[in-house]
Design a protein around this motif. Structure first.
Motif, PDB file in Angstrom:
ATOM      1  N   THR A  53     -57.195  -6.288 -26.638  1.00  0.00           N
ATOM      2  CA  THR A  53     -57.717  -6.587 -27.957  1.00  0.00           C
ATOM      3  C   THR A  53     -56.568  -6.812 -28.941  1.00  0.00           C
ATOM      4  O   THR A  53     -55.404  -6.944 -28.551  1.00  0.00           O
ATOM      5  N   ALA A  57     -58.772  -5.621 -34.401  1.00  0.00           N
ATOM      6  CA  ALA A  57     -59.921  -4.975 -33.757  1.00  0.00           C
ATOM      7  C   ALA A  57     -59.679  -3.470 -33.602  1.00  0.00           C
ATOM      8  O   ALA A  57     -60.592  -2.659 -33.796  1.00  0.00           O
ATOM      9  N   SER A  61     -61.859  -0.366 -35.277  1.00  0.00           N
ATOM     10  CA  SER A  61     -62.395   0.823 -34.600  1.00  0.00           C
ATOM     11  C   SER A  61     -62.031   2.086 -35.373  1.00  0.00           C
ATOM     12  O   SER A  61     -62.841   3.016 -35.488  1.00  0.00           O
ATOM     13  N   CYS A 103     -66.074   6.414 -24.857  1.00  0.00           N
ATOM     14  CA  CYS A 103     -64.687   5.966 -24.967  1.00  0.00           C
ATOM     15  C   CYS A 103     -63.930   6.117 -23.647  1.00  0.00           C
ATOM     16  O   CYS A 103     -63.068   5.298 -23.323  1.00  0.00           O
ATOM     17  N   ALA A 106     -65.193   3.152 -21.549  1.00  0.00           N
ATOM     18  CA  ALA A 106     -65.239   1.842 -22.216  1.00  0.00           C
ATOM     19  C   ALA A 106     -64.505   0.754 -21.424  1.00  0.00           C
ATOM     20  O   ALA A 106     -63.302   0.874 -21.187  1.00  0.00           O
ATOM     21  N   ASN A 108     -64.405  -2.381 -22.613  1.00  0.00           N
ATOM     22  CA  ASN A 108     -63.959  -3.359 -23.601  1.00  0.00           C
ATOM     23  C   ASN A 108     -63.961  -2.710 -24.989  1.00  0.00           C
ATOM     24  O   ASN A 108     -64.406  -1.569 -25.163  1.00  0.00           O
ATOM     25  N   ILE A 109     -63.491  -3.449 -25.970  1.00  0.00           N
ATOM     26  CA  ILE A 109     -63.365  -2.910 -27.322  1.00  0.00           C
ATOM     27  C   ILE A 109     -64.723  -2.639 -27.956  1.00  0.00           C
ATOM     28  O   ILE A 109     -64.860  -1.731 -28.778  1.00  0.00           O
ATOM     29  N   GLU A 110     -65.761  -3.406 -27.564  1.00  0.00           N
ATOM     30  CA  GLU A 110     -67.085  -3.214 -28.150  1.00  0.00           C
ATOM     31  C   GLU A 110     -67.661  -1.841 -27.804  1.00  0.00           C
ATOM     32  O   GLU A 110     -68.175  -1.123 -28.681  1.00  0.00           O
ATOM     33  N   VAL A 111     -67.590  -1.454 -26.531  1.00  0.00           N
ATOM     34  CA  VAL A 111     -68.086  -0.141 -26.118  1.00  0.00           C
ATOM     35  C   VAL A 111     -67.209   0.957 -26.720  1.00  0.00           C
ATOM     36  O   VAL A 111     -67.696   2.017 -27.136  1.00  0.00           O
ATOM     37  N   ILE A 113     -65.672   0.849 -29.583  1.00  0.00           N
ATOM     38  CA  ILE A 113     -66.063   1.002 -30.988  1.00  0.00           C
ATOM     39  C   ILE A 113     -67.359   1.796 -31.104  1.00  0.00           C
ATOM     40  O   ILE A 113     -67.508   2.646 -32.002  1.00  0.00           O
ATOM     41  N   ALA A 114     -68.310   1.557 -30.201  1.00  0.00           N
ATOM     42  CA  ALA A 114     -69.568   2.315 -30.226  1.00  0.00           C
ATOM     43  C   ALA A 114     -69.297   3.809 -30.050  1.00  0.00           C
ATOM     44  O   ALA A 114     -69.898   4.654 -30.733  1.00  0.00           O
ATOM     45  N   GLN A 228     -61.113  -6.655 -41.959  1.00  0.00           N
ATOM     46  CA  GLN A 228     -61.041  -7.892 -41.194  1.00  0.00           C
ATOM     47  C   GLN A 228     -60.713  -9.113 -42.048  1.00  0.00           C
ATOM     48  O   GLN A 228     -60.591 -10.214 -41.529  1.00  0.00           O
TER      49      GLN A 228
END
Length: 489
Positions: A53, A57, A61, A103, A106, A108-111, A113-114, A228
């Motif tokens: 990432t 990004a 997070s 975490c 995870a 990827n970065i999306e998971v 961040i969740a 961002q």
């Protein structure tokens, strides 16, 4: 049958005697959350590399982590007035464990961040711990215990920062969340067994879900837009949509609080000079100091192109460990001084000292040892005076009929300030990048933004209303005299 609880005096020098297991359980519970901030800071470059990432990004997070901390603080603190402190502490612990697992796994970065979002919500554990201590201990006992809990706010005496750097250099960032999970489970078990059930402070069970939703959307829009903006373009439809949409949601939130049956924020309290200057001071302190400590300094110190080119472990040892280690000593000391000197005096002294120290850190950013000395000094002024003082002042000056109101708001401002600081630092660093990566100007601009926030914090610290002399005298009597014990009728 209605339940009321008052305070009666009993003999003894300290009501902390026999409270060791309770205090240890709270320390473990808040530490499970806190190391997700302190241990991860030196591992941010590893997160960027392993998840493929960008700096923007990774900054997002972090921004969302602290933003959700703000929302969790104000929401769960108010809920605890209705449902009790201990049930909400148990909720926090479970949410933290779930976020940690996400975490760890995870892809990827999306998971990732969740998972960070869920971890952030559990920050309410700090406010819930302070509220419980304030209801069960005397002012003197509360000051000492609050100092111990606040010491955890900087991490585990610096060991966690070193461990975070070592883990990042060897097995990767996922190991950090495994450590957090183990501590969080211990905290969950400790809270369940040793923390007393403090009765709810209100019988009003109504909850302003509309207000919470508007607050969450508003803060998310503005802070994500700031974080961002440099990457998306400050005039792009996406950036403007987030910023303007967030602003509109916050306006709706404020208007809705005037008609809500049980508002999230008591506007009368907010309008008082004991509240709004304190809250702005908290936001600016966290925005300036924490944004630099958790984002700018870790990235700069490991940047081989224009920074110091250190390893994650070396960066943690030099720039994170001293402030945490000193904070462990200075926070409990401040907790003892607060009731005697006055919490407002502590906050003002800390705000001025922080600004002076950051001037040196900014001017001598490339001088490794002056930077080390500056951050170490923050262990006293930031890790001790400010973090303990801000929490102590919020808890002790809150309206007696709504004890969770001001402390919950102040806890939220810790999260808002931290997320604002990360967002601005990320934006400055990203905006100061070229084809080869981050430039020296990017880091300098991030430090200038931190200085500006800290300067505003100094002004608002002086604007905080002085406590009522009668209340200060009462607290002084309690400090010198006997502890206060809750009785139930």
């Amino acid at each position: 049958m209605s339940t009321s609880h008052g305070r009666t005096r009993s003999g003894g020098d300290s009501d902390l005697a026999g409270r060791g297991p309770m205090l240890l359980a709270m320390v473990l519970a808040v530490l499970g959350y806190q190391i997700n901030a302190t241990m991860l800071s030196p591992a941010l470059p590893d997160v960027i590399e392993r998840l493929g990432t960008t700096t923007a990004a990774a900054g997002l997070s972090q921004t969302l982590f602290f933003l959700m901390a703000a929302i969790g603080q104000v929401t769960l603190a108010r809920l605890s007035d209705q449902r009790g402190r201990k049930p909400m502490m148990l909720v926090c612990a479970v949410v933290l464990i779930v976020g940690n697992v996400l975490c760890v796994l995870a892809p990827n970065i999306e998971v990732f961040i969740a998972g960070r979002i869920l971890q952030g919500v559990s920050a309410a554990m700090f406010t819930l711990a302070f509220l419980t201590l304030n209801q069960t201990l005397s002012p003197a006992g509360f000051g000492k215990a609050a100092g111990v809990v606040t010491a955890v706010n900087g991490g585990l005496a610096g060991v966690d920062a070193i461990a975070g750097g070592q883990i990042a250099d060897t097995i990767g960032f996922r190991g950090i969340f495994v450590c957090s999970t183990l501590i969080a489970v211990a905290g969950l078990l400790g809270v369940r067994r040793y923390v007393p059930d403090v009765p709810p402070t209100t019988t009003d069970t109504r909850f302003d879900s509309r207000g919470i939703a508007a607050l969450a959307l508003g803060l998310t829009g503005i802070l994500v837009g700031l974080a961002q903006g440099a990457a998306w373009g400050w005039t792009s439809p996406l950036t403007l949509g987030f910023l303007l949409g967030g602003l509109a949601a916050l306006v709706f939130f404020v208007l809705s609080q005037k008609t809500a049956a049980n508002p999230v924020i008591d506007l009368d309290v907010l309008a008082s000079r004991r509240a709004w200057p304190l809250l702005i001071t908290t936001i600016c302190t966290l925005g300036g100091a924490f944004g630099a400590i958790a984002m700018t300094i870790p990235l700069f110190s490991q940047d081989a192109r224009v920074g110091l080119g250190l390893s994650a472990v070396a960066a943690a040892v030099l720039f994170l460990t001293p402030i945490q280690l000193i904070g462990v000593v200075s926070a409990p000391l401040t907790g003892r001084l607060g009731p005697r000197l006055g919490w407002r005096t502590v906050v003002v002294a800390g705000a001025v000292s922080n600004l002076v120290i950051f001037v040196f850190a900014t001017v001598f950013l490339h001088n490794e040892w002056i930077l080390v000395a500056s951050l170490a000094a923050l262990g006293f002024t930031y890790g001790g005076f400010m973090l303990t003082g801000l929490n102590g002042l919020a808890v002790t000056t809150a309206p007696k009929d709504k004890p969770g109101s001001l402390s919950g708001l102040n806890g939220a401002c810790f999260g808002i300030g931290a997320s604002l600081g990360i967002a601005l630092a990320s934006a400055m660093i990203t905006g100061g990048s070229d084809a080869g990566g981050v430039t020296e100007a990017g880091y300098q601009h991030a430090m200038y933004a931190a200085l500006a926030l800290l300067a505003v914090g100094v002004v608002t610290a002086f604007l905080i209303q002085r406590p009522d002399p009668a209340q200060e005298a009462a607290d002084g009597d309690s400090e010198q005299g006997r502890p206060l014990v809750l009785t139930h009728h």
